[in-house]
Design a protein around this motif. Structure first.
Motif, PDB file in Angstrom:
ATOM      1  N   LEU A  44      -2.721  -7.146  -4.884  1.00  0.00           N
ATOM      2  CA  LEU A  44      -3.574  -5.227  -3.950  1.00  0.00           C
ATOM      3  C   LEU A  44      -3.723  -4.257  -4.753  1.00  0.00           C
ATOM      4  CD1 LEU A  44       0.223  -5.955  -2.014  1.00  0.00           C
ATOM      5  CD2 LEU A  44      -2.133  -6.461  -0.967  1.00  0.00           C
ATOM      6  N   VAL A  45      -3.455  -4.133  -6.668  1.00  0.00           N
ATOM      7  CA  VAL A  45      -4.196  -3.586  -6.965  1.00  0.00           C
ATOM      8  C   VAL A  45      -4.506  -3.327  -7.981  1.00  0.00           C
ATOM      9  CG1 VAL A  45      -3.423  -2.086  -9.015  1.00  0.00           C
ATOM     10  CG2 VAL A  45      -1.766  -2.194  -6.976  1.00  0.00           C
ATOM     11  N   LYS A  46      -5.448  -5.118  -7.901  1.00  0.00           N
ATOM     12  CA  LYS A  46      -5.993  -4.705  -9.519  1.00  0.00           C
ATOM     13  C   LYS A  46      -7.451  -5.712  -8.800  1.00  0.00           C
ATOM     14  CE  LYS A  46      -6.928  -5.662 -13.217  1.00  0.00           C
ATOM     15  NZ  LYS A  46      -7.501  -4.419 -14.011  1.00  0.00           N
ATOM     16  N   ALA A  47      -7.411  -6.653  -7.340  1.00  0.00           N
ATOM     17  CA  ALA A  47      -8.254  -7.306  -6.910  1.00  0.00           C
ATOM     18  C   ALA A  47      -8.796  -6.695  -5.749  1.00  0.00           C
ATOM     19  CB  ALA A  47      -8.037  -8.447  -6.156  1.00  0.00           C
ATOM     20  N   PRO A  48     -10.685  -6.638  -5.940  1.00  0.00           N
ATOM     21  CA  PRO A  48     -10.840  -5.991  -4.704  1.00  0.00           C
ATOM     22  C   PRO A  48     -11.047  -6.661  -3.698  1.00  0.00           C
ATOM     23  CG  PRO A  48     -12.650  -6.896  -5.949  1.00  0.00           C
ATOM     24  CD  PRO A  48     -11.265  -6.924  -6.920  1.00  0.00           C
ATOM     25  N   PRO A  49     -11.353  -6.241  -2.599  1.00  0.00           N
ATOM     26  CA  PRO A  49     -11.543  -4.927  -1.763  1.00  0.00           C
ATOM     27  C   PRO A  49     -10.688  -3.616  -2.050  1.00  0.00           C
ATOM     28  CG  PRO A  49     -11.863  -6.059   0.072  1.00  0.00           C
ATOM     29  CD  PRO A  49     -11.460  -6.408  -0.688  1.00  0.00           C
ATOM     30  N   ARG A  50     -11.145  -2.699  -1.974  1.00  0.00           N
ATOM     31  CA  ARG A  50      -9.249  -1.774  -1.989  1.00  0.00           C
ATOM     32  C   ARG A  50     -10.438   0.235  -2.075  1.00  0.00           C
ATOM     33  NH1 ARG A  50      -7.776  -1.876  -7.342  1.00  0.00           N
ATOM     34  NH2 ARG A  50      -9.173   0.133  -8.111  1.00  0.00           N
ATOM     35  N   ASN A  51      -9.499  -0.089  -0.982  1.00  0.00           N
ATOM     36  CA  ASN A  51     -10.644   1.879  -0.537  1.00  0.00           C
ATOM     37  C   ASN A  51      -9.667   2.852  -0.630  1.00  0.00           C
ATOM     38  OD1 ASN A  51      -8.721   0.942   1.834  1.00  0.00           O
ATOM     39  ND2 ASN A  51     -10.469   1.574   3.417  1.00  0.00           N
ATOM     40  N   TYR A  52      -8.550   2.125  -1.441  1.00  0.00           N
ATOM     41  CA  TYR A  52      -7.333   3.135  -1.406  1.00  0.00           C
ATOM     42  C   TYR A  52      -6.824   3.306  -2.663  1.00  0.00           C
ATOM     43  CZ  TYR A  52      -5.243  -0.918  -1.108  1.00  0.00           C
ATOM     44  OH  TYR A  52      -5.062  -2.119  -1.639  1.00  0.00           O
ATOM     45  N   SER A  53      -5.769   4.332  -3.647  1.00  0.00           N
ATOM     46  CA  SER A  53      -5.700   4.694  -4.541  1.00  0.00           C
ATOM     47  C   SER A  53      -3.999   4.099  -4.655  1.00  0.00           C
ATOM     48  CB  SER A  53      -5.897   6.163  -4.801  1.00  0.00           C
ATOM     49  OG  SER A  53      -6.998   6.646  -5.137  1.00  0.00           O
ATOM     50  N   PHE A  60      -4.502   3.957 -10.047  1.00  0.00           N
ATOM     51  CA  PHE A  60      -5.358   3.115  -9.654  1.00  0.00           C
ATOM     52  C   PHE A  60      -6.856   3.537  -8.469  1.00  0.00           C
ATOM     53  CE2 PHE A  60      -2.390  -0.088 -12.127  1.00  0.00           C
ATOM     54  CZ  PHE A  60      -3.065  -0.238 -12.944  1.00  0.00           C
ATOM     55  N   PRO A  61      -7.411   4.058  -9.155  1.00  0.00           N
ATOM     56  CA  PRO A  61      -8.026   4.991  -7.761  1.00  0.00           C
ATOM     57  C   PRO A  61      -9.529   3.518  -6.670  1.00  0.00           C
ATOM     58  CG  PRO A  61      -9.410   4.293  -9.978  1.00  0.00           C
ATOM     59  CD  PRO A  61      -8.535   3.674 -10.452  1.00  0.00           C
ATOM     60  N   ALA A  62      -9.756   3.966  -5.618  1.00  0.00           N
ATOM     61  CA  ALA A  62      -9.949   3.662  -4.944  1.00  0.00           C
ATOM     62  C   ALA A  62     -11.414   2.625  -5.202  1.00  0.00           C
ATOM     63  CB  ALA A  62     -10.111   3.939  -3.660  1.00  0.00           C
ATOM     64  N   LYS A  63     -12.073   3.725  -6.775  1.00  0.00           N
ATOM     65  CA  LYS A  63     -13.470   2.938  -6.902  1.00  0.00           C
ATOM     66  C   LYS A  63     -13.198   2.480  -7.968  1.00  0.00           C
ATOM     67  CE  LYS A  63     -16.077   4.899  -2.287  1.00  0.00           C
ATOM     68  NZ  LYS A  63     -16.787   5.194  -2.372  1.00  0.00           N
ATOM     69  N   GLY A  64     -13.368   1.599  -8.967  1.00  0.00           N
ATOM     70  CA  GLY A  64     -13.828   1.072 -10.098  1.00  0.00           C
ATOM     71  C   GLY A  64     -12.642   0.879 -10.571  1.00  0.00           C
ATOM     72  N   LYS A 104      -9.679   5.116 -15.764  1.00  0.00           N
ATOM     73  CA  LYS A 104     -10.529   5.676 -16.758  1.00  0.00           C
ATOM     74  C   LYS A 104      -9.262   6.873 -17.556  1.00  0.00           C
ATOM     75  CE  LYS A 104     -14.157   6.595 -14.362  1.00  0.00           C
ATOM     76  NZ  LYS A 104     -13.947   5.889 -13.223  1.00  0.00           N
ATOM     77  N   ARG A 105      -9.060   7.082 -18.273  1.00  0.00           N
ATOM     78  CA  ARG A 105      -9.014   7.799 -19.607  1.00  0.00           C
ATOM     79  C   ARG A 105      -7.646   8.550 -19.148  1.00  0.00           C
ATOM     80  NH1 ARG A 105     -10.061  10.725 -25.456  1.00  0.00           N
ATOM     81  NH2 ARG A 105      -8.109  11.629 -25.761  1.00  0.00           N
ATOM     82  N   GLY A 106      -8.102   9.463 -18.264  1.00  0.00           N
ATOM     83  CA  GLY A 106      -7.262  10.654 -17.594  1.00  0.00           C
ATOM     84  C   GLY A 106      -6.337  10.121 -16.317  1.00  0.00           C
ATOM     85  N   ASP A 107      -6.659   8.728 -15.841  1.00  0.00           N
ATOM     86  CA  ASP A 107      -5.477   7.942 -14.853  1.00  0.00           C
ATOM     87  C   ASP A 107      -4.669   7.723 -15.429  1.00  0.00           C
ATOM     88  OD1 ASP A 107      -7.326   8.289 -12.641  1.00  0.00           O
ATOM     89  OD2 ASP A 107      -8.842   7.091 -13.019  1.00  0.00           O
ATOM     90  N   ALA A 144      -2.520  14.984  -7.443  1.00  0.00           N
ATOM     91  CA  ALA A 144      -3.771  15.605  -7.516  1.00  0.00           C
ATOM     92  C   ALA A 144      -5.127  15.797  -7.713  1.00  0.00           C
ATOM     93  CB  ALA A 144      -3.623  17.289  -6.825  1.00  0.00           C
ATOM     94  N   ASP A 145      -5.106  16.307  -8.899  1.00  0.00           N
ATOM     95  CA  ASP A 145      -6.474  16.172  -9.897  1.00  0.00           C
ATOM     96  C   ASP A 145      -7.276  14.764  -9.596  1.00  0.00           C
ATOM     97  OD1 ASP A 145      -5.842  18.891 -10.551  1.00  0.00           O
ATOM     98  OD2 ASP A 145      -5.057  18.277 -12.688  1.00  0.00           O
ATOM     99  N   ARG A 146      -6.471  13.367  -9.958  1.00  0.00           N
ATOM    100  CA  ARG A 146      -6.864  12.301 -10.128  1.00  0.00           C
ATOM    101  C   ARG A 146      -7.489  12.164  -8.764  1.00  0.00           C
ATOM    102  NH1 ARG A 146      -8.685  12.857 -14.115  1.00  0.00           N
ATOM    103  NH2 ARG A 146      -9.952  10.685 -13.627  1.00  0.00           N
ATOM    104  N   THR A 147      -6.597  11.954  -7.619  1.00  0.00           N
ATOM    105  CA  THR A 147      -7.175  11.583  -6.321  1.00  0.00           C
ATOM    106  C   THR A 147      -7.328  12.516  -4.867  1.00  0.00           C
ATOM    107  OG1 THR A 147      -4.795  12.012  -5.311  1.00  0.00           O
ATOM    108  CG2 THR A 147      -4.875   9.857  -6.932  1.00  0.00           C
ATOM    109  N   ASP A 148      -7.414  14.283  -5.309  1.00  0.00           N
ATOM    110  CA  ASP A 148      -7.545  15.185  -4.194  1.00  0.00           C
ATOM    111  C   ASP A 148      -6.672  14.526  -3.329  1.00  0.00           C
ATOM    112  OD1 ASP A 148      -9.800  15.851  -5.656  1.00  0.00           O
ATOM    113  OD2 ASP A 148     -11.100  14.759  -4.992  1.00  0.00           O
TER     114      ASP A 148
END
Length: 302
Positions: free
Chosen positions: A31-40, A109-113, A116-119, A138-142
């Motif tokens: 649910l977190v590592k494997a695609p597809p995923r459109n959620y953080s 774990f962002p919705a795409k990709g 990164k370091r800031g995550d 809020a900074d990472r996901t809006d």
């Protein structure tokens, strides 16, 4: 698309029952590592089992639960972001997969990709207060989350108790309010306030840092943070004690110089005052040296 909708429906079902979704290795990979995923997914990696003796993990978990509940029961709740948890005893393979050797750790774990370091949340710098976590989210996901804490009646109760004590004193003293003009009492109260503020109590209240840090490899507990940009709660207590020792030494020196006691007692007070100032100021300087690396000066102790 069918796989994605199934994953979202599964997460929504779990989130409706529990704000923080507990995951093992299989759930995390699916649910977190494997695609597809459109959620953080915000994941807290922790070690909550009693035999792990991770006090910071328990404190961080309480704040994390407050943040997740604030999101789950807000009117803006959507399937754009989920909060999850991986305990070491339930998903040690996940820790190994991510080369993770410390807890607690927060990763987005962002919705795409990939993250990164800031995550990866800077726990040692920002603390684990729910408000700080919400700003990072809020900074990472809006996604802006308004943190709603459970009602705490300790403050009003203490205020009521203080007012009752003051009212009782005024009632007992009647019209005699000379105690309000007691310079020693006001000086002691002001000194306590100054010591509390200079030791960093307000910083603790704003940042919510951990009490101390235990090295997971050696088991060594650090009470002094190694950076000048952060501190532990225990560190403020230590600094408060050292500042109090220096202050007491200065008071004794002043009394030795101005009191009307016999010379023998004044000499004892003078020696005790000098000893307190030398010892506690040296310890304060040692703490300063440990946080500002490269500072060349020391007093008595290194």
């Amino acid at each position: 698309q069918m796989v994605l909708s199934e994953k979202v429906n599964q997460l929504m079902e779990w989130a409706s029952k529990r704000s923080v979704i507990r995951m093992n290795g299989d759930k995390f990979r699916r649910l977190v590592k494997a695609p597809p995923r459109n959620y953080s997914v915000i994941v807290m990696f922790t070690a909550l089992q009693p035999h792990r003796q991770c006090v910071v993990c328990k404190q961080a978990d309480e704040e994390y639960q407050i943040l997740a509940n604030s999101w789950r029961y807000s009117s803006a709740f959507t399937n754009k972001i989920f909060f999850a948890m991986v305990d070491f005893d339930e998903g040690s393979d996940v820790f190994q997969m991510l080369n993770m050797n410390s807890a607690p750790t927060f990763i987005n774990f962002p919705a795409k990709g990939k993250p990164k370091r800031g995550d990866t949340y800077e726990l040692q710098v920002r603390g684990f207060a729910a408000e700080q976590l919400a700003r990072w989210v809020a900074d990472r996901t809006d996604v802006n989350i308004r943190v709603i804490r459970p009602p705490n009646y300790a403050g009003p109760l203490m205020l009521g108790l203080l007012l009752a004590v003051i009212g009782g004193l005024v009632y007992l003293r009647g019209s005699n309010l000379d105690f309000l003009y007691n310079k020693t009492g006001w000086a002691f109260a002001a000194l306590c306030f100054v010591l509390a503020m200079t030791s960093g109590q307000m910083w603790n209240h704003i940042r919510g840092p951990p009490y101390a840090h235990k090295n997971p490899h050696t088991g060594q507990v650090n009470y002094i943070h190694g950076s000048s940009q952060a501190q532990f709660v225990a560190e403020t207590h230590i600094v408060l004690l050292f500042n109090g020792g220096v202050t007491l030494g200065m008071v004794l020196l002043h009394e030795a110089a101005t009191s009307d006691m016999d010379v023998g007692k004044r000499k004892i007070m003078c020696i005790a005052g000098i000893g307190l100032v030398v010892v506690f100021f040296s310890w304060l300087l040692s703490v300063f040296r440990s946080k500002y690396h490269g500072y060349p000066y020391r007093y008595v102790f290194s």
